[in-house]
Motif scaffolding. Structure first.
Motif, PDB file in Angstrom:
ATOM      1  N   GLY A   1       7.185   2.018   7.906  1.00 59.88           N
ATOM      2  CA  GLY A   1       6.049   1.826   7.018  1.00 59.88           C
ATOM      3  C   GLY A   1       6.494   1.569   5.591  1.00 59.88           C
ATOM      4  O   GLY A   1       7.270   0.637   5.331  1.00 59.88           O
ATOM      5  N   ARG A   2       6.052   2.377   4.654  1.00 60.99           N
ATOM      6  CA  ARG A   2       6.443   2.214   3.241  1.00 60.99           C
ATOM      7  C   ARG A   2       7.756   2.927   2.907  1.00 60.99           C
ATOM      8  O   ARG A   2       8.163   2.972   1.741  1.00 60.99           O
ATOM      9  CB  ARG A   2       5.320   2.760   2.349  1.00 60.99           C
ATOM     10  CG  ARG A   2       4.020   1.953   2.407  1.00 60.99           C
ATOM     11  CD  ARG A   2       2.980   2.470   1.407  1.00 60.99           C
ATOM     12  NE  ARG A   2       2.551   3.833   1.728  1.00 60.99           N
ATOM     13  CZ  ARG A   2       2.805   4.889   0.963  1.00 60.99           C
ATOM     14  NH1 ARG A   2       3.491   4.760  -0.164  1.00 60.99           N
ATOM     15  NH2 ARG A   2       2.365   6.083   1.317  1.00 60.99           N
ATOM     16  N   LEU A   3       8.409   3.470   3.894  1.00 61.75           N
ATOM     17  CA  LEU A   3       9.662   4.191   3.678  1.00 61.75           C
ATOM     18  C   LEU A   3      10.850   3.315   4.029  1.00 61.75           C
ATOM     19  O   LEU A   3      10.837   2.597   5.023  1.00 61.75           O
ATOM     20  CB  LEU A   3       9.715   5.455   4.536  1.00 61.75           C
ATOM     21  CG  LEU A   3       8.576   6.453   4.404  1.00 61.75           C
ATOM     22  CD1 LEU A   3       8.825   7.640   5.328  1.00 61.75           C
ATOM     23  CD2 LEU A   3       8.408   6.910   2.982  1.00 61.75           C
TER      24      LEU A   3
ATOM     25  N   GLY B   1       1.341   3.224  -7.305  1.00 62.92           N
ATOM     26  CA  GLY B   1       1.725   1.819  -7.219  1.00 62.92           C
ATOM     27  C   GLY B   1       3.199   1.580  -7.496  1.00 62.92           C
ATOM     28  O   GLY B   1       3.757   0.560  -7.056  1.00 62.92           O
ATOM     29  N   GLU B   2       3.826   2.492  -8.205  1.00 61.59           N
ATOM     30  CA  GLU B   2       5.264   2.341  -8.486  1.00 61.59           C
ATOM     31  C   GLU B   2       6.067   2.776  -7.265  1.00 61.59           C
ATOM     32  O   GLU B   2       5.566   3.437  -6.363  1.00 61.59           O
ATOM     33  CB  GLU B   2       5.658   3.185  -9.702  1.00 61.59           C
ATOM     34  CG  GLU B   2       5.036   2.718 -11.003  1.00 61.59           C
ATOM     35  CD  GLU B   2       5.458   3.572 -12.183  1.00 61.59           C
ATOM     36  OE1 GLU B   2       5.321   3.110 -13.321  1.00 61.59           O
ATOM     37  OE2 GLU B   2       5.905   4.715 -11.964  1.00 61.59           O
ATOM     38  N   ASN B   3       7.335   2.402  -7.267  1.00 62.13           N
ATOM     39  CA  ASN B   3       8.250   2.833  -6.204  1.00 62.13           C
ATOM     40  C   ASN B   3       8.934   4.141  -6.609  1.00 62.13           C
ATOM     41  O   ASN B   3       9.192   4.367  -7.793  1.00 62.13           O
ATOM     42  CB  ASN B   3       9.307   1.773  -5.937  1.00 62.13           C
ATOM     43  CG  ASN B   3       8.723   0.495  -5.384  1.00 62.13           C
ATOM     44  OD1 ASN B   3       7.600   0.480  -4.874  1.00 62.13           O
ATOM     45  ND2 ASN B   3       9.488  -0.581  -5.483  1.00 62.13           N
ATOM     46  N   ALA B   4       9.231   4.953  -5.629  1.00 65.93           N
ATOM     47  CA  ALA B   4       9.933   6.220  -5.878  1.00 65.93           C
ATOM     48  C   ALA B   4      11.233   6.207  -5.089  1.00 65.93           C
ATOM     49  O   ALA B   4      11.233   5.927  -3.884  1.00 65.93           O
ATOM     50  CB  ALA B   4       9.078   7.405  -5.439  1.00 65.93           C
TER      51      ALA B   4
ATOM     52  N   LEU C   1      10.072  12.766   8.510  1.00 63.27           N
ATOM     53  CA  LEU C   1       9.702  11.403   8.127  1.00 63.27           C
ATOM     54  C   LEU C   1      10.524  10.363   8.881  1.00 63.27           C
ATOM     55  O   LEU C   1       9.980   9.427   9.468  1.00 63.27           O
ATOM     56  CB  LEU C   1       9.916  11.205   6.626  1.00 63.27           C
ATOM     57  CG  LEU C   1       9.023  12.028   5.695  1.00 63.27           C
ATOM     58  CD1 LEU C   1       9.434  11.793   4.246  1.00 63.27           C
ATOM     59  CD2 LEU C   1       7.562  11.675   5.909  1.00 63.27           C
ATOM     60  N   ILE C   2      11.829  10.510   8.844  1.00 63.10           N
ATOM     61  CA  ILE C   2      12.684   9.464   9.387  1.00 63.10           C
ATOM     62  C   ILE C   2      14.087  10.028   9.629  1.00 63.10           C
ATOM     63  O   ILE C   2      14.541  10.930   8.918  1.00 63.10           O
ATOM     64  CB  ILE C   2      12.724   8.259   8.416  1.00 63.10           C
ATOM     65  CG1 ILE C   2      13.291   7.014   9.075  1.00 63.10           C
ATOM     66  CG2 ILE C   2      13.444   8.610   7.137  1.00 63.10           C
ATOM     67  CD1 ILE C   2      13.023   5.745   8.282  1.00 63.10           C
TER      68      ILE C   2
ATOM     69  N   SER D   1       3.730   3.630  -4.145  1.00 65.82           N
ATOM     70  CA  SER D   1       3.378   5.039  -3.964  1.00 65.82           C
ATOM     71  C   SER D   1       1.887   5.286  -4.186  1.00 65.82           C
ATOM     72  O   SER D   1       1.202   4.547  -4.908  1.00 65.82           O
ATOM     73  CB  SER D   1       4.194   5.909  -4.906  1.00 65.82           C
ATOM     74  OG  SER D   1       3.874   5.602  -6.251  1.00 65.82           O
ATOM     75  N   ARG D   2       1.413   6.339  -3.544  1.00 68.43           N
ATOM     76  CA  ARG D   2       0.022   6.758  -3.632  1.00 68.43           C
ATOM     77  C   ARG D   2      -0.035   8.205  -4.082  1.00 68.43           C
ATOM     78  O   ARG D   2       0.927   8.943  -3.905  1.00 68.43           O
ATOM     79  CB  ARG D   2      -0.651   6.622  -2.270  1.00 68.43           C
ATOM     80  CG  ARG D   2      -0.543   5.251  -1.656  1.00 68.43           C
ATOM     81  CD  ARG D   2      -0.921   5.268  -0.192  1.00 68.43           C
ATOM     82  NE  ARG D   2      -0.763   3.946   0.421  1.00 68.43           N
ATOM     83  CZ  ARG D   2      -0.815   3.727   1.723  1.00 68.43           C
ATOM     84  NH1 ARG D   2      -1.020   4.733   2.552  1.00 68.43           N
ATOM     85  NH2 ARG D   2      -0.660   2.502   2.194  1.00 68.43           N
TER      86      ARG D   2
END
Lengths: 114, 112
Positions: free
Chosen positions: B59-61, B16-19, B46-47, B79-80
């Motif tokens: 997405g989440r990136l 749940g936190e951001n990295a 990834l990108i 984060s997961r």
């Protein structure tokens, strides 16, 4: 496409033996890279081929290492004779040459030289 | 020699936190890429962000690039546990060279 295919996945060999790692790049890709990954040195580029021609082999550690790309669908990395310090994971990657293209990696070959 | 270096070397967070991971590089580039590596597997792209871009999302990136500081950051939001992996930045050598050169990576652990 099945992606970049490397064989074998694991190789255990005795010091002094010849080792050959194989790679089949993605069809249509014209750039091929061999990398070596270790905890100490991270991911190092060994050699880069473009259109089957070796362009940059400055990362090849020494004369014991050689790489070939006889055609667009196959490449080999050979170590002869192998030494314990060659133990690492070797990755092959392929891409389309250009500024906005990603490299696709194989699953790697884990080499252990005892 | 390595072109890019990631920071921190290791990061441990709760789900749940951001990295946030950072990458610094030495010379001019055409583009910068981020890859992910799960344990025992190959790297997965990834990108990619071009040198004339400043920010990119997928997405989440979220990736940023500051060419004046020769640095980039990768933010993974919410984060997961499945995000647990090593993350690498890759830069080319500028000019006509598009050879990806990798840093040592950031090892991310996301605790469920």
């Amino acid at each position: 496409d099945a992606g970049v295919i490397q064989s074998p996945r694991h190789e255990v060999t005795e010091m002094g033996q010849e080792v050959t790692l194989r790679c089949k790049p993605i069809s249509g890709h014209n750039s091929l890279f061999w990398y070596r990954q270790t905890m100490m040195r991270g991911l190092e580029l060994l050699i880069y081929f473009n259109n089957n021609v070796p362009i940059d082999d400055s990362g090849m550690p020494e004369d014991r290492f050689s790489a070939k790309m006889p055609n667009a669908s196959f490449s080999t990395l050979k170590i002869q004779p192998s030494e314990p310090r060659d133990s690492a994971v070797y990755f092959c990657a392929s891409s389309l040459t250009g500024a906005s293209t990603e490299a696709f990696f194989g699953q790697g070959t884990r080499l252990t030289v005892v | 020699s390595q072109q890019g270096e990631e920071d921190p070397q290791a990061l441990s967070i709760q789900e749940g936190e951001n990295a946030t991971m950072n990458c610094s590089y030495k010379t001019s580039i055409n583009n910068l890429q981020w890859y992910r590596q799960n344990s025992g597997r190959g790297l997965v792209h990834l990108i990619l962000i071009r040198s004339n871009e400043r920010e990119k999302h997928s997405g989440r990136l979220r990736v940023t690039l500051d060419t004046s500081k020769k640095s980039s950051s990768l933010l993974i939001t919410a984060s997961r546990a499945a995000d647990t992996a090593s993350y690498f930045c890759a830069t080319d050598r500028g000019g006509g060279s598009y050879i990806p050169t990798f840093g040592r990576g950031t090892s991310l652990i996301v605790h469920p």
